[in-house]
Design a protein around this motif. Structure first.
Motif: not given
Lengths: 241, 241
Positions: A238-241, B82-84, B168, B174-177
């Motif tokens: 998860r994280g910024a684009a 990415r985790l979306t 979130e 915040r979620l991690g992975r």
């Protein structure tokens, strides 16, 4: 009252959970009995039976008279986190042997030329391989390589080596990154015959374009992968684009 | 002489190339004619016809009398980099609306409890949603959330919001992975009915376990995704293990 619809939904959930445990290697070759599975998933035996039927249809398990339900074969994970060849990914699980069905230079049709950033008709190296593990097909790979890196491979051991490693060693280069697109499709008759599965079986179809570190595309591949033998794995942040 | 076998192989290659171009958005709604496609792929019209048949069987294109071959619907890419959530991934393509079929607390069966690191019977939140884009189903998501983060979601707008964003926001975390495992399977009758596809159609089955940054698993999901509407994308880097 448990309706048929509800039971079907529960069966799907049990099948999903069981598939995941089988692939994770958390159950042995012989599945626990229906009663134990029912307790595990909090489901009735009818639901468990229906779930096992779904997994049989996928080719993941089979029922053997007087024995129980067996896992047909282990399913291997192929990471989508890092660019590795199949033989690299399956190291330790047995030897991957490739049946080389084509290894030749051809004039690139426009569709391939565009993908590799070449002019139509430029020479490229075409490889077609059926990849096997323990004798059974894993995938069917159709590969087009740019000539300056590909021609040197034509005399190499394409039956036993990963293409990525061969490309790097033979040409003294490093590969950079690949863009991969994963589809799930029903195998047509020709693909099914080459992969030794029933026509209509779900398979992965992967488009993979591999580039040098400077971004130049050098390897355009189309792979059909048996989905009863391989699963694709990734860890997503998860994280910024 | 072009044998039937060779033609079938060429047709598969043309279908692979054409699928990739369709998904990349490089052809419009109406495909070029058979002659133009033949030139593009360096293939005969018979090969092109057979390739179009394979793509029709996948539900990607359809032939319309007097018009030509049409792309049935765009196929969207869902990144595996990415985790979306799905709605995040499809932003700009239309609104994702979820039909919420279940939103309740349940006692975790052992199979779910183990995945979430809980004791069997502990309370978890179970959500079951059919996700739609433009009215047509995209995926069927069965989700189990740990109670301390999940219960606050039961009053929220589960029909229109991505679960990750809701988790979130609502909980101030915040979620991690996430660890994802992708299978390709043939849809069973129940899944097929919910996704509005023919039984036996190839679909993606995803297991996804999402964790907090400290590694604690909080969200165990099993998704069935229509493979004629979504493709999975990743960019892989070559490099050290």
């Amino acid at each position: 009252m448990v309706t048929t619809q509800r039971r079907a939904e529960r069966a799907r959930q049990v099948a999903d959970g069981l598939r995941q445990r089988i692939v994770a290697g958390e159950v042995g070759d012989l599945l626990p009995g229906e009663r134990a599975l029912g307790e595990w998933f909090g489901a009735s035996r009818n639901v468990v039976r229906e779930a096992l039927g779904l997994l049989r249809d996928e080719g993941l398990v089979e029922r053997r008279q007087g024995v129980g339900t067996l896992v047909v074969r282990p399913k291997y994970g192929h990471g989508l986190d890092r660019l590795t060849g199949l033989a690299e990914a399956l190291e330790g699980h047995g030897e991957v042997v490739n049946e080389v069905r084509a290894a030749e230079t051809v004039a690139a049709p426009p569709s391939v030329a565009e993908r590799l950033g070449l002019a139509a008709g430029e020479e490229v190296v075409h490889l077609e391989r059926v990849r096997r593990l323990g004798g059974a097909p894993l995938s069917l790979d159709s590969t087009y390589l740019v000539a300056d890196l590909g021609i040197a491979l034509l005399g190499k051991d394409l039956a036993h080596r990963d293409l990525f490693a061969l490309l790097e060693e033979t040409n003294g280069i490093r590969l950079g990154r690949a863009e991969v697109e994963v589809h799930a499709v029903s195998a047509g008759p020709d693909t099914a015959a080459l992969l030794d599965i029933a026509p209509g079986t779900a398979v992965f179809a992967l488009d993979r374009l591999t580039r040098l570190p400077d971004g130049r595309p050098v390897d355009a591949e189309w792979l059909h992968i048996r989905a009863d033998r391989l699963t694709l794995r990734a860890t997503l942040q998860r994280g910024a684009a």
